[in-house]
Design a protein around this motif. Structure first.
Motif, PDB file in Angstrom:
ATOM      1  N   ALA A  13       0.829  -1.212   0.000  1.00 36.51           N
ATOM      2  CA  ALA A  13       0.000   0.000   0.000  1.00 36.51           C
ATOM      3  C   ALA A  13       0.862   1.261   0.000  1.00 36.51           C
ATOM      4  O   ALA A  13       0.594   2.204  -0.754  1.00 36.51           O
ATOM      5  CB  ALA A  13      -0.936  -0.006   1.210  1.00 36.51           C
ATOM      6  N   GLN A  14       1.913   1.290   0.823  1.00 32.29           N
ATOM      7  CA  GLN A  14       2.772   2.471   0.863  1.00 32.29           C
ATOM      8  C   GLN A  14       3.529   2.648  -0.446  1.00 32.29           C
ATOM      9  O   GLN A  14       3.702   3.770  -0.915  1.00 32.29           O
ATOM     10  CB  GLN A  14       3.751   2.375   2.030  1.00 32.29           C
ATOM     11  CG  GLN A  14       3.081   2.626   3.348  1.00 32.29           C
ATOM     12  CD  GLN A  14       4.085   2.768   4.482  1.00 32.29           C
ATOM     13  OE1 GLN A  14       5.286   2.666   4.295  1.00 32.29           O
ATOM     14  NE2 GLN A  14       3.572   3.006   5.669  1.00 32.29           N
ATOM     15  N   GLY A  19       3.792   5.341  -6.455  1.00 30.21           N
ATOM     16  CA  GLY A  19       3.969   4.850  -7.818  1.00 30.21           C
ATOM     17  C   GLY A  19       4.902   3.669  -7.971  1.00 30.21           C
ATOM     18  O   GLY A  19       5.394   3.417  -9.070  1.00 30.21           O
ATOM     19  N   LEU A  20       5.137   2.932  -6.895  1.00 31.32           N
ATOM     20  CA  LEU A  20       6.009   1.764  -6.975  1.00 31.32           C
ATOM     21  C   LEU A  20       5.211   0.490  -6.715  1.00 31.32           C
ATOM     22  O   LEU A  20       4.108   0.532  -6.187  1.00 31.32           O
ATOM     23  CB  LEU A  20       7.141   1.868  -5.951  1.00 31.32           C
ATOM     24  CG  LEU A  20       8.087   3.057  -6.101  1.00 31.32           C
ATOM     25  CD1 LEU A  20       9.105   3.080  -4.966  1.00 31.32           C
ATOM     26  CD2 LEU A  20       8.785   3.032  -7.447  1.00 31.32           C
ATOM     27  N   PHE A  35       9.924  -1.586  -7.221  1.00 32.26           N
ATOM     28  CA  PHE A  35      10.265  -1.213  -8.588  1.00 32.26           C
ATOM     29  C   PHE A  35       9.192  -0.326  -9.190  1.00 32.26           C
ATOM     30  O   PHE A  35       8.064  -0.268  -8.705  1.00 32.26           O
ATOM     31  CB  PHE A  35      10.484  -2.465  -9.447  1.00 32.26           C
ATOM     32  CG  PHE A  35       9.245  -3.297  -9.649  1.00 32.26           C
ATOM     33  CD1 PHE A  35       8.506  -3.192 -10.823  1.00 32.26           C
ATOM     34  CD2 PHE A  35       8.806  -4.178  -8.678  1.00 32.26           C
ATOM     35  CE1 PHE A  35       7.371  -3.943 -11.023  1.00 32.26           C
ATOM     36  CE2 PHE A  35       7.668  -4.941  -8.873  1.00 32.26           C
ATOM     37  CZ  PHE A  35       6.948  -4.821 -10.047  1.00 32.26           C
ATOM     38  N   ASP A  36       9.581   0.382 -10.266  1.00 30.43           N
ATOM     39  CA  ASP A  36       8.638   1.267 -10.941  1.00 30.43           C
ATOM     40  C   ASP A  36       8.200   0.656 -12.274  1.00 30.43           C
ATOM     41  O   ASP A  36       8.559  -0.471 -12.601  1.00 30.43           O
ATOM     42  CB  ASP A  36       9.217   2.675 -11.111  1.00 30.43           C
ATOM     43  CG  ASP A  36      10.484   2.706 -11.937  1.00 30.43           C
ATOM     44  OD1 ASP A  36      10.723   1.791 -12.755  1.00 30.43           O
ATOM     45  OD2 ASP A  36      11.255   3.666 -11.769  1.00 30.43           O
ATOM     46  N   ARG A  37       7.415   1.413 -13.034  1.00 28.21           N
ATOM     47  CA  ARG A  37       6.877   0.903 -14.301  1.00 28.21           C
ATOM     48  C   ARG A  37       7.953   0.539 -15.307  1.00 28.21           C
ATOM     49  O   ARG A  37       7.741  -0.319 -16.159  1.00 28.21           O
ATOM     50  CB  ARG A  37       5.927   1.921 -14.935  1.00 28.21           C
ATOM     51  CG  ARG A  37       4.582   1.931 -14.261  1.00 28.21           C
ATOM     52  CD  ARG A  37       3.621   2.771 -15.045  1.00 28.21           C
ATOM     53  NE  ARG A  37       3.718   4.136 -14.529  1.00 28.21           N
ATOM     54  CZ  ARG A  37       3.192   5.184 -15.102  1.00 28.21           C
ATOM     55  NH1 ARG A  37       2.563   5.057 -16.243  1.00 28.21           N
ATOM     56  NH2 ARG A  37       3.302   6.362 -14.568  1.00 28.21           N
ATOM     57  N   TRP A  53      12.955   2.111   3.822  1.00 26.24           N
ATOM     58  CA  TRP A  53      13.219   2.873   2.601  1.00 26.24           C
ATOM     59  C   TRP A  53      12.009   3.724   2.244  1.00 26.24           C
ATOM     60  O   TRP A  53      12.156   4.909   1.908  1.00 26.24           O
ATOM     61  CB  TRP A  53      13.565   1.930   1.449  1.00 26.24           C
ATOM     62  CG  TRP A  53      14.030   2.653   0.226  1.00 26.24           C
ATOM     63  CD1 TRP A  53      15.305   2.924  -0.120  1.00 26.24           C
ATOM     64  CD2 TRP A  53      13.201   3.226  -0.813  1.00 26.24           C
ATOM     65  NE1 TRP A  53      15.338   3.627  -1.299  1.00 26.24           N
ATOM     66  CE2 TRP A  53      14.057   3.832  -1.745  1.00 26.24           C
ATOM     67  CE3 TRP A  53      11.834   3.288  -1.036  1.00 26.24           C
ATOM     68  CZ2 TRP A  53      13.588   4.478  -2.883  1.00 26.24           C
ATOM     69  CZ3 TRP A  53      11.363   3.940  -2.163  1.00 26.24           C
ATOM     70  CH2 TRP A  53      12.237   4.517  -3.073  1.00 26.24           C
ATOM     71  N   LEU A  54      10.825   3.148   2.329  1.00 23.00           N
ATOM     72  CA  LEU A  54       9.609   3.896   2.005  1.00 23.00           C
ATOM     73  C   LEU A  54       9.425   5.079   2.953  1.00 23.00           C
ATOM     74  O   LEU A  54       9.078   6.178   2.518  1.00 23.00           O
ATOM     75  CB  LEU A  54       8.392   2.976   2.052  1.00 23.00           C
ATOM     76  CG  LEU A  54       8.283   2.003   0.884  1.00 23.00           C
ATOM     77  CD1 LEU A  54       7.300   0.888   1.204  1.00 23.00           C
ATOM     78  CD2 LEU A  54       7.886   2.733  -0.389  1.00 23.00           C
TER      79      LEU A  54
END
Length: 64
Positions: A13-14, A19-20, A35-37, A53-54
């Motif tokens: 959720a975080q 956007g990850l 990871f991202d898109r 990290w988040l």
């Protein structure tokens, strides 16, 4: 829901808020990846490390 599942859901959720996405690494070293898109891995490790990290990076990424 057990403690592990609850923690995994919090990480997912975080990560989604900035956007990850989260995926399990099935090869050594085992763990998790944020990871991202574009498939760029921003962080990897156990769920505790991803939560750290988040927490450290969410404010900076949300302000972009």
């Amino acid at each position: 829901m057990n403690t592990f599942d609850a923690q995994r859901q919090r990480v997912i959720a975080q990560a989604a808020r900035i956007g990850l996405a989260v995926r399990r690494r099935n090869k050594h070293p085992y763990g998790w990846e944020l990871f991202d898109r574009s498939e760029y891995v921003h962080a990897s490790g156990d769920l505790d490390e991803l939560m750290t990290w988040l927490a450290d990076n969410a404010i900076h990424r949300e302000s972009r």
